[in-house]
Enzyme design. Sequence first.
Site, short mmCIF file in Angstrom:
data_model
loop_
_atom_site.label_atom_id
_atom_site.label_comp_id
_atom_site.label_asym_id
_atom_site.label_seq_id
_atom_site.Cartn_x
_atom_site.Cartn_y
_atom_site.Cartn_z
N LYS A 157 0.86 -1.30 0.05
CA LYS A 157 -0.08 -0.05 0.09
C LYS A 157 0.91 1.30 0.18
CE LYS A 157 -4.04 1.87 2.52
NZ LYS A 157 -4.93 2.18 1.37
N1 PMP Z 1 -7.78 -1.65 -2.86
C1 PMP Z 1 -7.25 -0.29 -2.71
C2 PMP Z 1 -6.37 0.10 -3.74
C3 PMP Z 1 -7.31 0.31 -1.54
O1 PMP Z 1 -6.85 1.59 -1.49
C4 PMP Z 1 -7.94 -0.19 -0.46
C5 PMP Z 1 -8.34 0.57 0.85
N2 PMP Z 1 -7.23 0.31 1.65
C6 PMP Z 1 -8.72 -1.27 -0.51
C7 PMP Z 1 -8.40 -2.17 -1.96
C8 PMP Z 1 -9.50 -2.16 0.77
O2 PMP Z 1 -8.63 -2.34 1.50
P1 PMP Z 1 -9.08 -2.32 3.17
O3 PMP Z 1 -10.25 -3.23 3.23
O4 PMP Z 1 -7.84 -2.99 3.66
O5 PMP Z 1 -9.31 -1.07 3.45
#
Ligand code: PMP
Length: 314
Positions: A157
């Site tokens: 991320k």
């Molecule tokens: N994909 C992307 C590109 C994101 O930025 C997020 C948000 N963090 C998610 C999926 C969903 O991840 P999460 O459930 O951990 O927030």
Amino acid sequence: MTPTEKIWYNGELISWHDAKIHVLSHVVSYGSSVFEGLRTYDTINGSAIFRLREHMRRLIDSAKIYRMEIPYTLDQLCNAALEITQVSGLSSCYIRPIAFRGYGQIGVFGVKNPIEVYIACWEWGKYLGDDALADGVDVCISSWNRIAPNTLPALSKAGGNYLNSQLIRMEADVNGYAEGIALDQQGYVSEGSGENIFVVRDGKLLTPPLGASVLPGITRDSVLQIAKYLNLPVVETIIPRELLYIADEVFFTGTAAEITPIRSVDRVTVGEGRRGPITERLQKEFFGVLNGSLPDQWDWLTPVEARKLEEAKA
Ligand code: PMP
């Protein structure tokens, strides 16, 4: 965004307005940050952070992929998030930990630059609008593909990945959609600009595998756990674009989006054009745990108030 008083910075609490960096910090030119987004929920048993350890673990993983060593342990990061939440006095909020290569040498090779770590939190509402959770949103397939394997690592991320997300989101907005869904390098469904995606057809749940350039979403994982508990069959599999059009239900998952139904894709109505029964069932379980009305059977919640501030400084 409504500022709170303090931001956690490298082990200290500093004033919100002092959390500034030099314009020549490595991250500004080269996008060398990794970050997280978490939520604190106001449960009936007090305020609690959702899946704190998993988020902080992903932060450390994201950094490791970029050869960045975060100078704090998993426990220290968890305590820091609890500390800043407690100090904010907010019972429900969004938490943003961010680590990046700071000021020092200039040039793309930034390994000697210091790693700076901040954790901020603030009050936040529903990401895709207040009605989205019940009514669903209208989305499109983006003309932008998701980042390709071996270009930018999707499992990290990292701030730089969100240039791709910005293109997807801005294009969707210009064309009157709430969000865009990107296809992967092969042309299969990947994810939204900030959400994972699930498809329901004939009572079965499908979601793209980690190899489809998706972020390993923590809400995605939570939905997989709930589905298993509810005896709903789930497969992680490649999803052709047109399956979205003929699905019974489609929904997004994410910390911001939570579980948001999708009622149309490219103006093609999905199912009945509103939240479907399986989406609703999953939401019920998910929000039940998050508001404290259902038992926290997966140990997702870390209470904020129970923690002593002294422990965070250890
Ligand atoms: N994909 C992307 C590109 C994101 O930025 C997020 C948000 N963090 C998610 C999926 C969903 O991840 P999460 O459930 O951990 O927030």
